[in-house]
Scaffold this motif. Structure first.
Motif, PDB file in Angstrom:
ATOM      1  N   PRO A 140       0.757  -1.136  -0.076  1.00 12.35           N
ATOM      2  CA  PRO A 140      -0.132   0.138  -0.033  1.00 12.35           C
ATOM      3  C   PRO A 140       1.021   1.093  -0.119  1.00 12.35           C
ATOM      4  N   LEU A 141       0.359   2.290  -0.487  1.00 12.75           N
ATOM      5  CA  LEU A 141       0.760   3.558  -0.116  1.00 12.75           C
ATOM      6  C   LEU A 141       0.904   4.103   1.419  1.00 12.75           C
ATOM      7  N   LEU A 142       1.500   4.324   2.198  1.00 12.95           N
ATOM      8  CA  LEU A 142       1.550   4.830   3.217  1.00 12.95           C
ATOM      9  C   LEU A 142       1.576   6.123   3.608  1.00 12.95           C
ATOM     10  N   VAL A 143       0.366   6.543   4.132  1.00 10.96           N
ATOM     11  CA  VAL A 143       0.123   8.170   4.382  1.00 10.96           C
ATOM     12  C   VAL A 143       0.207   8.588   5.848  1.00 10.96           C
ATOM     13  N   GLY A 144       1.370   9.524   6.216  1.00  9.84           N
ATOM     14  CA  GLY A 144       1.298   9.728   7.476  1.00  9.84           C
ATOM     15  C   GLY A 144       1.169  11.276   7.663  1.00  9.84           C
TER      16      GLY A 144
END
Length: 318
Positions: A124-128
């Protein structure tokens, strides 16, 4: 002396009872709305949006004093139109709980990694966001094989020597944290909550529905103060260890900042970080610290560009 001490004890018990009531009420107003996953050291609350979507999954990790509704308020639904979007309450925040020692940035990254594996998410694309950006950076360095890239929104990405003014109330010594959390913190928070939110959102306005739709009410709990105080105390040491490893980063990193961010310095945490991580990029837009809430259209457009750059976007959705 006995009478004043007795009265003080009664008063403290009354404050503790009131704080417990406010905490329960906040949880009634902002209830758990997703599922729970057991990982080593924590029970994570998460919301899984559009799990059957063919587009690459997106995992979103919130910041200090926040919870997953910081993303679902305005942003996540836009992305869930064609992507699986997983929102997670960090360990000890929102409706997630911890089992054992309170986890720092690196330990939380390990727990989020365990959730990604448990849900069988394929890169997944990890968004923080904010402190969630620090957790995402730690995961990217420690478990790069799990993610396709990091999309960091107003991240804590460097050692910040001075705690932002709006969070200075979290600087209580360890021995005093429980006493403060269960006596004065909640009443003071109710009194100053509007001003605190305004300082965090500045220069953008605070949405009228943020307390409920954005999960803001959950910050008014003793457990939230305990978690926040722990993180502001431990973050400098953990960030020093993390920044020393930025040259090792092997996944794409993109950073988005609001030019008017009043909480974290875009030059320090954005531009300097992009210069230290191989291939990292930084973009600036008009806005403050809470871009997922206040600037969802621009944030979505940026995220879709990041997805496309990491090979994960459909050409007809960008």
């Amino acid at each position: 002396m006995l009478i004043p001490l007795g009265l003080a004890g009664i008063f403290a018990l009354g404050l503790a009872g009131w704080s417990a009531y406010v905490g329960r009420k906040a949880e009634e107003l902002v209830p758990a709305e997703g599922k729970f996953a057991e990982v080593a050291g924590a029970r994570l609350h998460y919301v899984d949006m559009n799990p059957e979507a063919e587009g690459p999954a997106i995992v979103m990790v919130h910041g200090l004093m926040g919870q997953l509704r910081n993303f679902s308020h305005s942003l996540a639904g836009r992305l869930a139109a064609d992507h699986r979007v997983v929102l997670v309450d960090r360990p000890g925040w929102g409706h997630s709980s911890i089992d054992g020692p309170r986890p720092g940035i690196a330990a939380q990254a390990g727990m989020i990694a365990a959730l990604i594996e448990q849900l069988d998410l394929e890169k997944p694309l990890l968004v923080g966001h904010s402190m969630g950006g620090a957790v995402s950076l730690a995961l990217g360095i420690g478990r790069p094989e799990l993610v396709r890239g990091l999309a960091l929104i107003a991240p804590l990405a460097q050692v910040v020597d001075r705690v932002p003014a709006v969070f200075k109330g979290l600087l209580a010594p360890l021995a005093l944290r429980p006493l403060l959390a269960w006596t004065v913190v909640v009443p003071m928070g109710l009194r100053t909550g509007a001003a605190t939110a305004a300082a965090i959102f500045a220069p953008d306005p605070v949405p009228a529905d943020f307390a409920l739709a954005g999960g803001g009410a959950l910050a008014m709990r003793p457990k939230s103060y305990m978690a926040g105080s722990f993180e502001v105390h431990t973050a400098p040491g953990e960030m020093a260890a993390l920044t020393a490893r930025y040259a090792e980063m092997r996944v794409p990193v993109a950073i988005l900042y609001g030019r008017g961010d009043a909480v974290l310095d875009p030059r320090l945490n954005g531009e300097r970080t992009a210069a230290e991580i191989p291939g990292a990029t930084v973009a600036l837009i008009d806005g403050g610290h809470m871009l997922p809430v206040t600037h969802p259209v621009e944030t979505e457009a940026w995220l879709r560009q990041v997805l496309q750059a990491t090979g994960g976007a459909f050409t007809d959705t960008v």
